[in-house]
Design a protein around this motif. Structure first.
Motif, PDB file in Angstrom:
ATOM      1  N   GLU A 138       0.818  -1.200   0.000  1.00  0.00           N
ATOM      2  CA  GLU A 138       0.000   0.000   0.000  1.00  0.00           C
ATOM      3  C   GLU A 138       0.860   1.261   0.000  1.00  0.00           C
ATOM      4  O   GLU A 138       0.575   2.229  -0.711  1.00  0.00           O
ATOM      5  CB  GLU A 138      -0.924  -0.014   1.220  1.00  0.00           C
ATOM      6  CG  GLU A 138      -2.049  -1.061   1.135  1.00  0.00           C
ATOM      7  CD  GLU A 138      -2.901  -1.067   2.383  1.00  0.00           C
ATOM      8  OE1 GLU A 138      -2.561  -0.307   3.320  1.00  0.00           O
ATOM      9  OE2 GLU A 138      -3.902  -1.818   2.419  1.00  0.00           O
ATOM     10  N   LYS A 139       1.941   1.251   0.819  1.00  0.00           N
ATOM     11  CA  LYS A 139       2.838   2.405   0.826  1.00  0.00           C
ATOM     12  C   LYS A 139       3.490   2.584  -0.540  1.00  0.00           C
ATOM     13  O   LYS A 139       3.589   3.707  -1.058  1.00  0.00           O
ATOM     14  CB  LYS A 139       3.910   2.222   1.900  1.00  0.00           C
ATOM     15  CG  LYS A 139       3.371   2.292   3.315  1.00  0.00           C
ATOM     16  CD  LYS A 139       4.484   2.137   4.331  1.00  0.00           C
ATOM     17  CE  LYS A 139       3.960   2.201   5.769  1.00  0.00           C
ATOM     18  NZ  LYS A 139       5.036   2.020   6.772  1.00  0.00           N
ATOM     19  N   GLU A 140       3.936   1.459  -1.101  1.00  0.00           N
ATOM     20  CA  GLU A 140       4.565   1.545  -2.433  1.00  0.00           C
ATOM     21  C   GLU A 140       3.558   2.033  -3.468  1.00  0.00           C
ATOM     22  O   GLU A 140       3.901   2.847  -4.346  1.00  0.00           O
ATOM     23  CB  GLU A 140       5.107   0.170  -2.818  1.00  0.00           C
ATOM     24  CG  GLU A 140       5.876   0.166  -4.139  1.00  0.00           C
ATOM     25  CD  GLU A 140       6.462  -1.199  -4.439  1.00  0.00           C
ATOM     26  OE1 GLU A 140       7.104  -1.346  -5.495  1.00  0.00           O
ATOM     27  OE2 GLU A 140       6.263  -2.124  -3.614  1.00  0.00           O
ATOM     28  N   ASN A 141       2.310   1.538  -3.360  1.00  0.00           N
ATOM     29  CA  ASN A 141       1.278   1.980  -4.293  1.00  0.00           C
ATOM     30  C   ASN A 141       1.015   3.467  -4.126  1.00  0.00           C
ATOM     31  O   ASN A 141       0.838   4.203  -5.111  1.00  0.00           O
ATOM     32  CB  ASN A 141      -0.002   1.175  -4.035  1.00  0.00           C
ATOM     33  CG  ASN A 141      -1.068   1.452  -5.075  1.00  0.00           C
ATOM     34  OD1 ASN A 141      -0.770   1.804  -6.210  1.00  0.00           O
ATOM     35  ND2 ASN A 141      -2.319   1.300  -4.698  1.00  0.00           N
ATOM     36  N   SER A 142       1.001   3.939  -2.859  1.00  0.00           N
ATOM     37  CA  SER A 142       0.798   5.365  -2.617  1.00  0.00           C
ATOM     38  C   SER A 142       1.939   6.192  -3.218  1.00  0.00           C
ATOM     39  O   SER A 142       1.708   7.229  -3.855  1.00  0.00           O
ATOM     40  CB  SER A 142       0.694   5.615  -1.113  1.00  0.00           C
ATOM     41  OG  SER A 142       0.562   6.992  -0.844  1.00  0.00           O
ATOM     42  N   LYS A 149       1.301  11.126 -10.261  1.00  0.00           N
ATOM     43  CA  LYS A 149       0.680  12.441 -10.243  1.00  0.00           C
ATOM     44  C   LYS A 149       1.700  13.516 -10.599  1.00  0.00           C
ATOM     45  O   LYS A 149       1.414  14.433 -11.385  1.00  0.00           O
ATOM     46  CB  LYS A 149       0.087  12.695  -8.858  1.00  0.00           C
ATOM     47  CG  LYS A 149      -0.728  13.978  -8.762  1.00  0.00           C
ATOM     48  CD  LYS A 149      -1.366  14.101  -7.398  1.00  0.00           C
ATOM     49  CE  LYS A 149      -2.203  15.381  -7.293  1.00  0.00           C
ATOM     50  NZ  LYS A 149      -2.831  15.500  -5.949  1.00  0.00           N
ATOM     51  N   GLU A 150       2.912  13.399 -10.011  1.00  0.00           N
ATOM     52  CA  GLU A 150       3.960  14.371 -10.349  1.00  0.00           C
ATOM     53  C   GLU A 150       4.337  14.280 -11.822  1.00  0.00           C
ATOM     54  O   GLU A 150       4.512  15.309 -12.496  1.00  0.00           O
ATOM     55  CB  GLU A 150       5.189  14.115  -9.477  1.00  0.00           C
ATOM     56  CG  GLU A 150       4.967  14.414  -7.989  1.00  0.00           C
ATOM     57  CD  GLU A 150       6.193  14.103  -7.155  1.00  0.00           C
ATOM     58  OE1 GLU A 150       7.187  13.635  -7.753  1.00  0.00           O
ATOM     59  OE2 GLU A 150       6.157  14.325  -5.932  1.00  0.00           O
TER      60      GLU A 150
END
Length: 306
Positions: A138-142, A149-150
């Motif tokens: 989940e952290k990696e996906n975030s 997005k950047e």
């Protein structure tokens, strides 16, 4: 009292009471099919055979026939059985073997429980690892979503920059086209002016051929010489005006820098000089203006001589 068929495999067939001295009945034996099955269960720790399995049909029929035949015989008086030690030994053997079976079953239960506990611990550990992996994913996906997005923002900026550069390129192309057309027009105008200059040079060349005789005529016959001392200023020197002093100079300087002529110096000063200049600017007759100036110098000399 034994009842045939109630606990199959653990009892012996019904027999008449034994009297002292009568040995026509066999002693209890543990070689029955149920005892054999119990022994097999003890030999295999992982056997699924239950104690309440039914006896084979042939053995059950023999036990039932023996029970029926026993009821039809005459009643015998009680007899004393003198083989209690053997019977006790066999009972103890049976009890021992049953205890062994129970202990073995308990061991199997403990093993299965230990195995189950180990499996549960392993499963819990695996669940913990999976939860940790899910959290990391989940952290990696975030982080990936943030990076995307950047990148999307950078892509938008690049798209805007490219669009701006394309607009500037089109403007540059338009400007270049305009400059090219202007260059062509300037080249055409320059060529025309070159032609005009060439024509003027040709005319000036032709005029230059005529100037020396005219200058000689002015100097010798009319007593006029031209002196170029300053830029865009011509000084005309008149002689042969004074009869007593023919070489005496009478000068007038004319500014040619503007379209309208102007007199910067006149020695000696003559009357109505500005009237003569206005006539020159209106008529553009320079030779007539020089004749008027010479007449003015003559009038000035004659007036001063009187």
């Amino acid at each position: 009292m034994n009842t045939p068929g109630r606990y199959q495999g653990l009892t012996t067939p019904r027999r008449r009471p034994m009297t002292p001295g009568r040995r026509d009945h066999s002693l209890p034996s543990f070689n029955s099919p149920a005892s054999i099955k119990i022994g097999r269960m003890l030999e295999s720790a992982y056997s699924n055979t239950a104690l309440d399995d039914e006896l084979p049909g042939e053995v059950a029929e023999n036990i039932a026939a023996a029970a029926m035949s026993g009821t039809a015989e005459e009643y015998d008086p009680p007899r004393v059985w003198f083989q209690r030690d053997e019977d006790r030994r066999q009972n103890e053997e049976f009890t021992r073997r049953v205890d062994e079976m129970v202990q073995e079953l308990k061991r199997l239960v403990r093993d299965r429980k230990s195995e189950h506990t180990s499996q549960m611990n392993e499963w819990n550990e695996r669940q913990s690892r999976m939860a940790a992996d899910m959290s990391a994913l989940e952290k990696e996906n975030s982080s990936i979503l943030s990076a995307l997005k950047e990148e999307h923002g950078e892509e938008t900026e690049l798209s805007n920059a490219i669009a701006s550069l394309q607009i500037k390129q089109r403007q540059s192309e338009s400007t270049t086209k305009q400059l090219t057309e202007k260059k062509r027009a300037l080249e055409t105008e320059l060529a025309r002016r070159h032609n005009v200059v060439a024509e003027k040079r040709q005319v000036l060349g032709m005029q230059s051929a005529k100037n020396p005789p005219e200058l000689a005529f002015f100097e010798n016959q009319m007593g006029i010489s031209i002196v170029g001392g300053q830029k865009d200023v011509l000084t005309f020197v008149f002689t042969f005006i004074s009869l007593s002093e023919p070489s005496r100079p009478f000068t007038i300087s004319i500014d040619l820098s503007q379209r309208e002529y102007a007199v910067t110096k006149c020695v000696p000063a003559i009357a109505d000089l500005q009237t003569h200049v206005d006539w020159l600017n209106m008529s553009r007759d320079f030779f007539g203006f020089l004749k008027r100036i010479r007449r003015g110098f003559v009038d000035h000399y004659l007036g001063s001589a009187i």
